[in-house]
Design a protein around this motif. Structure first.
Motif, mmCIF file in Angstrom:
data_model
loop_
_atom_site.group_PDB
_atom_site.id
_atom_site.type_symbol
_atom_site.label_atom_id
_atom_site.label_comp_id
_atom_site.label_asym_id
_atom_site.label_seq_id
_atom_site.Cartn_x
_atom_site.Cartn_y
_atom_site.Cartn_z
ATOM 1 N N PHE A 119 0.867 -1.181 0.000
ATOM 2 C CA PHE A 119 0.000 0.000 0.000
ATOM 3 C C PHE A 119 0.901 1.227 0.000
ATOM 4 O O PHE A 119 2.009 1.199 0.568
ATOM 5 N N TYR A 120 0.408 2.274 -0.616
ATOM 6 C CA TYR A 120 1.172 3.510 -0.627
ATOM 7 C C TYR A 120 0.823 4.304 0.638
ATOM 8 O O TYR A 120 -0.340 4.632 0.873
ATOM 9 N N ASP A 121 1.843 4.547 1.461
ATOM 10 C CA ASP A 121 1.624 5.216 2.739
ATOM 11 C C ASP A 121 1.546 6.728 2.536
ATOM 12 O O ASP A 121 2.557 7.394 2.327
ATOM 13 N N LYS A 122 0.323 7.236 2.575
ATOM 14 C CA LYS A 122 0.084 8.675 2.548
ATOM 15 C C LYS A 122 -1.176 8.933 3.371
ATOM 16 O O LYS A 122 -1.954 7.999 3.640
ATOM 17 N N PRO A 123 -1.399 10.165 3.825
ATOM 18 C CA PRO A 123 -2.557 10.441 4.694
ATOM 19 C C PRO A 123 -3.877 9.960 4.092
ATOM 20 O O PRO A 123 -4.080 9.998 2.877
ATOM 21 N N MET A 124 -4.779 9.509 4.982
ATOM 22 C CA MET A 124 -6.101 9.020 4.585
ATOM 23 C C MET A 124 -7.170 9.861 5.287
ATOM 24 O O MET A 124 -6.937 10.405 6.363
ATOM 25 N N LEU A 146 5.303 7.651 3.657
ATOM 26 C CA LEU A 146 6.381 6.663 3.735
ATOM 27 C C LEU A 146 6.568 5.907 2.430
ATOM 28 O O LEU A 146 7.506 5.111 2.311
ATOM 29 N N GLY A 147 5.694 6.124 1.476
ATOM 30 C CA GLY A 147 5.846 5.457 0.185
ATOM 31 C C GLY A 147 5.223 4.069 0.186
ATOM 32 O O GLY A 147 4.404 3.715 1.033
ATOM 33 N N TRP A 148 5.641 3.254 -0.803
ATOM 34 C CA TRP A 148 5.089 1.905 -0.951
ATOM 35 C C TRP A 148 5.698 0.975 0.096
ATOM 36 O O TRP A 148 6.919 0.902 0.244
ATOM 37 N N LEU A 149 4.835 0.244 0.816
ATOM 38 C CA LEU A 149 5.292 -0.662 1.876
ATOM 39 C C LEU A 149 4.514 -1.974 1.812
ATOM 40 O O LEU A 149 3.297 -1.976 1.604
ATOM 41 N N ASN A 150 5.245 -3.101 1.963
ATOM 42 C CA ASN A 150 4.547 -4.364 2.191
ATOM 43 C C ASN A 150 4.344 -4.545 3.692
ATOM 44 O O ASN A 150 4.713 -3.677 4.495
ATOM 45 N N GLU A 151 3.775 -5.683 4.112
ATOM 46 C CA GLU A 151 3.435 -5.857 5.528
ATOM 47 C C GLU A 151 4.674 -5.893 6.432
ATOM 48 O O GLU A 151 4.627 -5.452 7.593
ATOM 49 N N ILE A 152 5.807 -6.405 5.913
ATOM 50 C CA ILE A 152 7.020 -6.497 6.731
ATOM 51 C C ILE A 152 7.592 -5.108 6.985
ATOM 52 O O ILE A 152 7.897 -4.740 8.127
ATOM 53 N N ASP A 153 7.718 -4.318 5.923
ATOM 54 C CA ASP A 153 8.258 -2.965 6.108
ATOM 55 C C ASP A 153 7.251 -2.035 6.784
ATOM 56 O O ASP A 153 7.639 -1.035 7.397
#
Length: 678
Positions: free
Chosen positions: A415-420, A436-443
């Protein structure tokens, strides 16, 4: 004529002698029957004695740490007891009380006598004393007519009601002292030992009573015991307390304890481990037989059943580690509080649980509260079990596993981490105005992404098409589904810890989408430090949840203080459940925890990246308004080493100032200390 009269007289006299002879014969025969046939029975009745028994409490079992260091002991103390003879009257007890008042002081040292007696004596106590001193006068106040329709108890109560305030107003301190002693004497059942005084008995009092027991029949001097704590206040709040003899068994559990053979003034554990393991610690009472004659006088005593002190508890706690954890918390809290007194004026506590994840053995359980007025710290370790807090991001491992196991996200999905923002609600982000940009579940775990968790929450509620500032569809059942996953880790349910009345946390009651998003990042429901410790241990155990426990083993009492008794019972590891989540998913969370501690941009990288013991875990920061001010709850969960974990911990620092990192610093120092001690 003369001869005839004489003859009649002799005849009558002979008849009289015959009757007397017959009566004497009957009497002699009767006496013979009594002597020969019933003599033994009557003699036995004359010589008949009664054998009664009293039960004398024995010292409680001791409590040790895992290395057999005594942490709760029994310290001998002097006691004055009363065992009344059978049939002792109120007047006789009053005489004993008067005489005993010349030998002992019942007012505790340092207390004002007037205030003490006002607190300890009721109006009825004073009236009953006046009644005994003025029995005839008091009885005459109740008319014969009224007495005719009352039984003895009703007559007595009615008579007491007629005793006036003026009657009892002239009692002196000495009178009240006698009343107080008699009140204790009255508590004794027939031939039932009752402790009159066990706290603060001086050598002089002990000697006076011992030398004058003839003037206070039934009163004796004995050795009693009190709990002693070689380590002072360390974990004392977890050990709990024992009632005093005056308190006796709790009133609300009277029937329960009496059914188990307790007496009213027996001492019992009333909190903590003393309460939890009362049945083990209580011991076996000594039973003493008292033989009394028909007058109720004691003519012989003997021990019927030998007493035995209670069994000993061996705790899993390591007192060296425990003291170290206490010291670390105090030092780190003091640094922050002193350095930034205004910013951290609400930060007064820190809580920590150190546990063996595989066995559930609790190695150290610490809680320290800073008293600003006294500039001292108080031990509040019990708060790790009773006090619940918003945990923040520490629970994101459970959120990720809920998302993976429910299928709303798949391994590696980004998911792309930006305000919701949901329409009509405030904007939400990972950090203030951050991306924070694109992150998978681990990051997402590594960088503590709120956005990733928000997406899991919305999808569990049925919303797969989120758009910024638009309304969302939401199934309220998602709340229960998410909680059910959390419950598997021990979050929101009892951990099973062997401690009375553990808290399970607060559950929010407004099931809307925004609140489930907050739930997913640890900003809604609350948990205890013990629950967080069980949660991280479950992840460390590849999904096996075990009960945390203080008790390691039970030992039989030993007569020698130099050696420990034989093993009575070992406490084995007790598994509660295995979480219904695939091991491959658990491994993904474990890897996320590794990156939190060991890779740049991990939220605990600064403290743990260079540690040889290979620790992993998760930090948490929860926004928490307190007394009108913005504060943050700081949390940390961790275990080490990553492979084959041998220790886990959970830390909660409530109401810290913004930007503090004391949770990670405390965790670092605890793990350093643990591995240095090996």
């Amino acid at each position: 004529m003369e001869k005839k009269k004489q003859s009649n007289f002799l005849t009558r006299l002979n008849i009289l002698f015959l009757i007397i002879f017959i009566l004497f014969s009957v009497l002699i025969i009767q006496l013979g029957v009594i002597q020969i046939l019933n003599g033994k029975e009557f003699r036995a009745d004359i010589e008949r004695t009664n054998l009664e028994t009293i039960k004398v409490p024995t010292p409680r079992g001791k409590i040790y740490d895992r290395n057999y260091h005594v942490i709760a002991d029994n310290q001998p103390s002097k006691a004055i007891t009363y065992t009344p003879a059978k049939g002792t009257t109120a007047e006789q007890r009053l005489l004993v009380a008067k005489n005993l008042s010349e030998l002992i002081n019942v007012v505790p040292k340092g207390e004002n006598p007037e205030m003490y007696f006002d607190k300890e004596l009721t109006e009825r106590d004073l009236k009953e004393y006046w009644y005994l001193l003025n029995k005839e006068k008091a009885t005459n106040r109740l008319s014969v007519k009224k007495r005719a329709n009352m039984d003895n108890g009703e007559q007595y109560n009615a008579t007491l009601e007629l005793i006036t305030e003026e009657d009892i107003s002239s009692f002196t301190i000495k009178d009240k002292e006698i009343i107080r002693i008699k009140k204790e004497l009255d508590k004794a059942m027939e031939l039932n030992r009752h402790i009159i005084k066990s706290e603060g008995v001086t050598k002089e009092e002990y000697a006076k009573v011992a030398e004058n027991m003839a003037m206070v029949p039934g009163v004796n001097v004995e050795l009693d015991w009190n709990r002693a704590y070689p380590y002072g206040s360390t974990i004392k709040s977890l050990l709990g307390t024992v009632t005093s003899h005056r308190e006796g068994i709790p009133a609300d559990k009277k029937e329960y304890f009496l059914s188990l053979g307790y007496s009213f003034n027996d001492r019992v554990g009333k909190s903590g481990l003393e309460q939890q393991y009362e049945s083990i610690l209580r011991g076996r009472k000594q039973q003493i037989g008292y033989k009394t004659n028909r007058q109720g006088d004691i003519i012989e005593t003997k021990v019927v059943v030998e007493g035995q002190r209670g069994k000993d508890l061996i705790l899993s706690i390591d007192m060296e580690l425990q003291q170290t954890v206490d010291r670390i918390i105090i030092e780190e809290l003091r640094k922050i509080i002193k350095k930034y007194p205004h910013d951290n004026r609400h930060m007064t506590e820190a809580l920590a649980v150190v546990i063996e994840p595989k066995t559930g053995e609790l190695l150290a359980v610490s809680g320290q509260h800073y008293n600003r007025e006294k500039d001292t710290f108080e031990n509040v370790a019990y708060k790790t079990i009773y006090e619940q807090h918003i945990p923040g991001s520490a629970v994101k491992g459970a959120t990720v596993l809920a998302g993976l196991q429910s299928g709303v996200v798949v391994q590696g999905e980004t998911f792309y981490d930006k305000p919701m923002k949901i329409k009509g609600t405030p904007e939400k982000s990972s950090y203030t105005n951050s991306t924070l940009g694109w992150l998978n579940e681990i990051d997402a775990l590594k960088e503590s992404s709120n956005i990733y968790m928000f997406n899991i929450a919305l999808r569990m509620g049925g919303e797969y098409n989120y758009q910024y500032n638009m309304p969302v569809t939401f199934n309220m059942d998602a709340f229960q589904e998410m909680r059910n996953y959390f419950y598997q880790f021990g979050l929101g349910v009892e951990t099973g810890v062997d401690f009375p009345n553990e808290a399970t946390g607060y559950k929010g009651t407004d099931p809307v989408a925004g609140n489930l998003m907050d739930f997913a990042i640890g900003q809604y429901d609350t948990y205890t430090t013990m629950q967080l410790a069980q949660y991280v241990s479950t992840i460390a155990n590849d999904g096996l949840r075990v009960k945390p426990h203080f008790l390691k083993e039970v030992r039989n009492p030993n007569t020698s203080d130099e050696t420990i008794g034989s093993v009575y019972k070992n406490m084995n590891t007790e598994a509660i459940n295995r979480i219904e989540m695939d091991l491959v998913n658990i491994k993904r969370v474990q890897e996320g925890f590794r990156r939190v501690f060991q890779e740049p941009r991990g939220t605990a990288f600064a403290e743990f990246h260079d540690k040889k013991y290979n620790a992993v875990g998760k930090t948490g920061t929860a926004e928490n308004e307190f007394e009108g001010d913005y504060t943050e709850n700081l949390t940390l969960i961790s275990y080490a080493p990553m492979e084959n974990p041998e220790v886990a911990l959970a830390i909660v620092v409530p109401h810290a100032g913004q930007g503090e990192h004391v949770n990670a610093i405390i965790g670092e120092r605890i793990l350093d200390a643990y591995f240095d001690m090996k």
